[in-house]
Design an enzyme around this catalytic site. Sequence first.
Site, PDB file in Angstrom:
ATOM      1  N   LEU A 151       1.582 -10.276   4.627  1.00 51.30           N
ATOM      2  CA  LEU A 151       2.482  -9.691   3.620  1.00 51.30           C
ATOM      3  C   LEU A 151       1.809  -8.526   2.898  1.00 51.30           C
ATOM      4  CD1 LEU A 151       1.444 -10.554   0.551  1.00 51.30           C
ATOM      5  CD2 LEU A 151       2.448 -12.733   1.183  1.00 51.30           C
ATOM      6  N   ASN A 209      -6.229  -5.430   9.372  1.00 48.95           N
ATOM      7  CA  ASN A 209      -6.571  -4.702   8.147  1.00 48.95           C
ATOM      8  C   ASN A 209      -7.591  -3.595   8.412  1.00 48.95           C
ATOM      9  OD1 ASN A 209      -4.770  -5.983   6.559  1.00 48.95           O
ATOM     10  ND2 ASN A 209      -6.236  -7.219   5.409  1.00 48.95           N
ATOM     11  N   PHE A 250       1.003   4.546   7.677  1.00 46.53           N
ATOM     12  CA  PHE A 250      -0.382   4.558   7.195  1.00 46.53           C
ATOM     13  C   PHE A 250      -1.126   5.850   7.532  1.00 46.53           C
ATOM     14  CE2 PHE A 250       0.508   0.254   6.318  1.00 46.53           C
ATOM     15  CZ  PHE A 250      -0.374  -0.101   5.315  1.00 46.53           C
ATOM     16  N   GLY A 254      -4.601  10.113   0.407  1.00 46.37           N
ATOM     17  CA  GLY A 254      -4.505   9.733  -1.005  1.00 46.37           C
ATOM     18  C   GLY A 254      -5.870   9.609  -1.636  1.00 46.37           C
ATOM     19  N   GLY A 258      -7.340   0.762  -1.889  1.00 49.53           N
ATOM     20  CA  GLY A 258      -7.864  -0.253  -2.802  1.00 49.53           C
ATOM     21  C   GLY A 258      -7.159  -1.562  -2.527  1.00 49.53           C
ATOM     22  N   CYS A 261      -7.280  -6.603  -0.419  1.00 45.35           N
ATOM     23  CA  CYS A 261      -7.521  -6.945   0.991  1.00 45.35           C
ATOM     24  C   CYS A 261      -8.384  -5.944   1.750  1.00 45.35           C
ATOM     25  CB  CYS A 261      -6.186  -7.123   1.703  1.00 45.35           C
ATOM     26  SG  CYS A 261      -5.301  -8.566   1.095  1.00 45.35           S
TER      27      CYS A 261
END
Length: 435
Positions: A151, A209, A250, A254, A258, A261
Amino acid sequence: MNITVIGTGYVGLVVGACLAETGNPVVCADVDQDKIEGLKRNVLPIYEPGLDDYVARNQSQGRLGFTTDIAAAIGSADVVFIAVGTPPDEDGSADLRHVLAVAEQIGTHMRRELVIVTKSTVPVGTAAKVAAAVSKHATLPFHMCSNPEFLKEGAAIDDFMKPDRVVIGVDNDHARSVMAELYAPFVRTGKPIIFMDIPSAEMTKYAANAMLATRISFMNEIANLCERVGADVDNVRKGIGSDGRIGPAFLFPGPGYGGSCFPKDVKALVRTAKECGVPLRVLDSVEEANDAQKHRLFEKLGEVVGDLSGKRIAVWGLAFKPNTDDMREAASLVLIESLLGAGATVVAHDPVAMHETQRRIGDRITYAETSYEALAGADALAVVTDWNEYRHPDFARIKSALKAPVIVDGRNLYDTQKMRALGFTYSSIGRGGKA
Ligand SMILES: NC(=O)c1ccc[n+]([C@@H]2O[C@H](COP(=O)([O-])OP(=O)(O)OC[C@H]3O[C@@H](n4cnc5c(N)ncnc54)[C@H](O)[C@@H]3O)[C@@H](O)[C@H]2O)c1
């Protein structure tokens, strides 16, 4: 099936509320008494859109309960989800203290055959460690399962209710059929439940991730190069994102990633690789690039404002991303520390994360009730989080409130030409230099 979720943070609360929403009786247990007392009154400890309705509805209909009595919650369960935190240890590895403490409690208090699910993000081999800790006390059979959670904070309910996929690591048929039954309502549109062995499921979460963090760091570095060579990263992003092999997600540059995760999971994976003697050179660089990127907004402010000592800087956005009040590893905190260190003062606004920021850093900065209030007399505005309300502001109002018309935009929210035409000194990420 009676479900118990241990750990009632972002993940545990969403998992518990969504499993109750599909009709299961769910108990959410946590050691944090204040959190549980609040939840019993439908007061949520976090900001997550839509979650309050789920909690209130399922609690009022008697399917969802909250308790600090972890022994009783385990005793009544057929399936236990472990969703406690796995913060980074000093060496970057995932700290499994909470997970293993819960495992011992499960072994001690289980009263029937159990499926034990690790929902927390944990390194390969953790399910085996959990099984060993449970076995120290257990007198009844139990079955391990690794079910990593994908999530996104800010869209957590949707992500859980309509997942792209569900990954489940199991090593026996009982756990497999229990999990298939539990997840059936969430994959009715044909999205897959991908069953696999437990180590692969544990690894899948870290690999996912790490891949997303890699895309972000990659684009941040491409953006920095774009500035030097006079290219516009927004065009480059569209140009590569429309390639089916790459895809558009993605790729937004930026102020550095942060949240709870990416930073800790990249660190933990790098640590695992070091322990195994397997180089993960790409990920070492991803982390290094991100650490550097978190200083970009401060550097840019220095470029356009000059000496920051004694200057007043307005900051729009504190949360690590929009639609959450999570401040863990937020880029805003790095910027604020740098500004304060340079002798500047900071006036910040965020639609939901000011309370959490104040809890962390106190009154070292000023908090503004509205975004415009933050601007009064400031020498520059720094946009850090891309909340919707910052996307189409009243530029005339901004200009008249600021002492000087200077905006450093960490999210590329505004059009460079338009900002110039309006008379702003406008610096963004990867769009042809400081413009
Ligand atoms: N936050 C996310 O977006 C996200 C997404 C996917 C996976 N994860 C993973 O899920 C796990 C939980 O993350 P989170 O963000 O929900 O953490 P969190 O810090 O918000 O919540 C953890 C909860 O566990 C409780 N807890 C700790 N020890 C306990 C114990 N012994 N018994 C009962 N409760 C205990 C804490 O009081 C806290 O309420 C982590 O491993 C994280 O990496 C998080």
